[in-house]
Design a protein around this motif. Sequence first.
Motif, short mmCIF file in Angstrom:
data_model
loop_
_atom_site.label_atom_id
_atom_site.label_comp_id
_atom_site.label_asym_id
_atom_site.label_seq_id
_atom_site.Cartn_x
_atom_site.Cartn_y
_atom_site.Cartn_z
N PRO A 3 0.59 -1.23 -0.14
CA PRO A 3 -0.02 -0.02 -0.08
C PRO A 3 0.83 1.30 -0.09
O PRO A 3 1.89 1.25 0.37
N VAL A 4 0.40 2.19 -0.59
CA VAL A 4 1.03 3.19 -0.65
C VAL A 4 1.47 4.23 0.52
O VAL A 4 2.33 4.85 0.57
N TYR A 5 0.37 4.25 1.58
CA TYR A 5 0.68 4.86 2.68
C TYR A 5 2.03 4.38 3.52
O TYR A 5 2.45 5.10 4.25
N TYR A 6 2.46 3.09 3.21
CA TYR A 6 3.53 2.50 3.70
C TYR A 6 4.74 3.28 3.43
O TYR A 6 5.66 3.72 4.25
N TYR A 7 4.81 3.85 2.17
CA TYR A 7 5.93 4.61 1.62
C TYR A 7 5.89 5.96 2.49
O TYR A 7 6.87 6.29 2.57
N PHE A 8 4.58 6.49 2.48
CA PHE A 8 4.66 7.76 3.35
C PHE A 8 5.19 7.76 4.71
O PHE A 8 5.63 8.38 5.35
N ASN A 45 9.63 10.49 -1.53
CA ASN A 45 8.27 11.24 -1.56
C ASN A 45 8.17 11.63 -3.10
O ASN A 45 7.17 11.60 -3.87
N PHE A 46 9.20 11.99 -3.71
CA PHE A 46 9.22 12.35 -5.07
C PHE A 46 8.66 11.11 -6.04
O PHE A 46 7.68 11.29 -6.94
N ALA A 47 9.24 9.85 -5.64
CA ALA A 47 8.90 8.91 -6.45
C ALA A 47 7.52 8.13 -6.32
O ALA A 47 6.74 7.80 -7.17
N VAL A 48 6.90 8.15 -4.99
CA VAL A 48 5.72 7.87 -4.81
C VAL A 48 4.79 8.82 -5.16
O VAL A 48 3.78 8.33 -5.70
N PHE A 49 4.94 10.11 -5.16
CA PHE A 49 3.98 11.07 -5.62
C PHE A 49 3.81 11.06 -7.17
O PHE A 49 2.83 10.96 -7.84
N ARG A 51 4.05 8.00 -8.78
CA ARG A 51 3.32 6.75 -8.99
C ARG A 51 1.92 7.07 -8.85
O ARG A 51 1.24 6.47 -9.57
N ILE A 52 1.46 7.80 -7.92
CA ILE A 52 0.04 8.34 -7.43
C ILE A 52 -0.40 9.03 -8.47
O ILE A 52 -1.61 8.71 -9.13
N LEU A 53 0.11 10.18 -8.74
CA LEU A 53 -0.39 11.42 -9.56
C LEU A 53 -0.16 11.09 -11.05
O LEU A 53 -1.10 11.32 -11.93
N TYR A 54 0.88 10.65 -11.28
CA TYR A 54 1.01 10.47 -13.06
C TYR A 54 1.90 9.00 -13.13
O TYR A 54 2.92 8.85 -13.29
N PRO A 55 0.97 8.06 -13.02
CA PRO A 55 1.55 6.66 -13.46
C PRO A 55 2.24 6.16 -14.54
O PRO A 55 3.12 5.59 -14.24
#
Length: 102
Positions: A3-8, A45-49, A51-55
């Motif tokens: 899940p994405v929130y694990y990265y956050f 954070n750059f990588a996760v955002f 992945r979320i916003l612009y896959p």
Amino acid sequence: MIPVYYYFILSALLFFIGVFGFVTRRNLIAMLISIELVLNSVDLNFAVFNRILYPGQLEGMFFTLFSIGVSAAETAVALAIIINVYRNTHSDQVNSIENMKM
């Protein structure tokens, strides 16, 4: 899939460990490592955002690579300064820099 929130959570943990290490340490090398932890949390954070916003796009990955390059240059300059301080004062503590002001 993780899940994405694990990265956050990991990024926030890295950030706060880095800030805590920078504030509490008096050794210049330990402070440099703490700054690197903060920069790594920003890269994550750059990588996760991205992945979320612009896959399908890679803008966040390019920012991450640019940030890694800047942090590598920052580390090289900081190590050169730390080595110069150590040569002059024979200490790697922060208060040895204050003695160089004279």
